[in-house]
Design a protein around this motif. Structure first.
Motif, PDB file in Angstrom:
ATOM      1  N   HIS A 193       0.807  -1.214   0.000  1.00 42.01           N
ATOM      2  CA  HIS A 193       0.000   0.000   0.000  1.00 42.01           C
ATOM      3  C   HIS A 193       0.848   1.275   0.000  1.00 42.01           C
ATOM      4  O   HIS A 193       0.322   2.363  -0.203  1.00 42.01           O
ATOM      5  CB  HIS A 193      -1.009   0.006   1.162  1.00 42.01           C
ATOM      6  N   GLU A 197     -20.160  -3.810   2.998  1.00 39.99           N
ATOM      7  CA  GLU A 197     -20.651  -2.436   2.906  1.00 39.99           C
ATOM      8  C   GLU A 197     -19.649  -1.439   3.480  1.00 39.99           C
ATOM      9  O   GLU A 197     -19.434  -0.366   2.922  1.00 39.99           O
ATOM     10  CB  GLU A 197     -22.001  -2.320   3.618  1.00 39.99           C
ATOM     11  N   ASP A 198     -19.014  -1.815   4.584  1.00 37.02           N
ATOM     12  CA  ASP A 198     -18.009  -0.948   5.199  1.00 37.02           C
ATOM     13  C   ASP A 198     -16.819  -0.742   4.260  1.00 37.02           C
ATOM     14  O   ASP A 198     -16.359   0.381   4.047  1.00 37.02           O
ATOM     15  CB  ASP A 198     -17.549  -1.548   6.539  1.00 37.02           C
ATOM     16  N   ILE A 199     -16.319  -1.843   3.687  1.00 41.66           N
ATOM     17  CA  ILE A 199     -15.162  -1.750   2.792  1.00 41.66           C
ATOM     18  C   ILE A 199     -15.521  -0.962   1.532  1.00 41.66           C
ATOM     19  O   ILE A 199     -14.777  -0.071   1.116  1.00 41.66           O
ATOM     20  CB  ILE A 199     -14.635  -3.155   2.435  1.00 41.66           C
ATOM     21  N   LYS A 200     -16.668  -1.265   0.928  1.00 41.80           N
ATOM     22  CA  LYS A 200     -17.082  -0.552  -0.297  1.00 41.80           C
ATOM     23  C   LYS A 200     -17.224   0.939  -0.019  1.00 41.80           C
ATOM     24  O   LYS A 200     -16.902   1.760  -0.883  1.00 41.80           O
ATOM     25  CB  LYS A 200     -18.404  -1.110  -0.820  1.00 41.80           C
ATOM     26  N   GLY A 201     -17.685   1.316   1.158  1.00 39.59           N
ATOM     27  CA  GLY A 201     -17.824   2.724   1.496  1.00 39.59           C
ATOM     28  C   GLY A 201     -16.499   3.456   1.591  1.00 39.59           C
ATOM     29  O   GLY A 201     -16.457   4.691   1.493  1.00 39.59           O
ATOM     30  N   LYS A 202     -15.413   2.730   1.773  1.00 38.35           N
ATOM     31  CA  LYS A 202     -14.084   3.337   1.882  1.00 38.35           C
ATOM     32  C   LYS A 202     -13.290   3.270   0.593  1.00 38.35           C
ATOM     33  O   LYS A 202     -12.215   3.844   0.486  1.00 38.35           O
ATOM     34  CB  LYS A 202     -13.291   2.635   2.992  1.00 38.35           C
ATOM     35  N   LEU A 203     -13.820   2.581  -0.426  1.00 36.55           N
ATOM     36  CA  LEU A 203     -13.097   2.450  -1.694  1.00 36.55           C
ATOM     37  C   LEU A 203     -13.255   3.682  -2.559  1.00 36.55           C
ATOM     38  O   LEU A 203     -14.224   4.345  -2.600  1.00 36.55           O
ATOM     39  CB  LEU A 203     -13.590   1.216  -2.467  1.00 36.55           C
TER      40      LEU A 203
END
Length: 142
Positions: free
Chosen positions: A58, A136-142
């Motif tokens: 990263h 949903e949490d991960i997609k919201g941070k992408l």
């Protein structure tokens, strides 16, 4: 891509790239250096590293990623192996030993499950509601 001057004078892989430490080089481009691992777990075990010094994936700028994957593919094709593992670790707890992004291309001999990379994959049954919330949490941070 032009070679980057982002290096670390204390990094063993940066020293290998500069030629200060010898290696059995397989491929070198402006952005990538590949060589045989001196502690192989299978014949042909190779490392592919970016010339840009970054400790973890990263931390590596995106423009350095494409050529790494293409190089891994070239090495797999050149070795003529049907089965192989590509491994990349980030952080000590994830078994990273050298703090420079690197990918292992480890041939898996077809005649033995005990040769090459031998790992377990301890899967667990996931709760679907928990998976939905996590996605949903991960997609919201992408």
């Amino acid at each position: 891509m032009a070679a980057s001057s982002h290096t670390d004078d204390n990094c063993i892989f940066c020293k290998i790239i500069k030629g200060d430490i010898p290696s059995f080089k397989l491929i070198e481009t402006d952005a990538v250096y590949s060589f045989l691992d001196i502690g192989p777990i299978a014949p042909g075990h190779a490392l592919v590293i970016p010339k840009y010094h970054a400790a973890k994936l990263h931390d590596l700028p995106d423009e350095h990623l494409g050529e790494i994957l293409a190089t891994l593919k070239k090495i797999a094709v050149a070795q003529g192996v049907e089965n192989y593992n590509i491994l990349q670790n980030n952080g000590r707890i994830a078994h990273q030993v050298v703090d420079h992004v690197h990918f292992h291309m480890i041939p898996k001999p077809s005649d033995s499950d005990e040769a090459g990379l031998v790992i377990g994959w301890p899967t667990k049954k996931a709760d679907m509601d928990d998976l939905k919330k996590l996605a949903e949490d991960i997609k919201g941070k992408l």
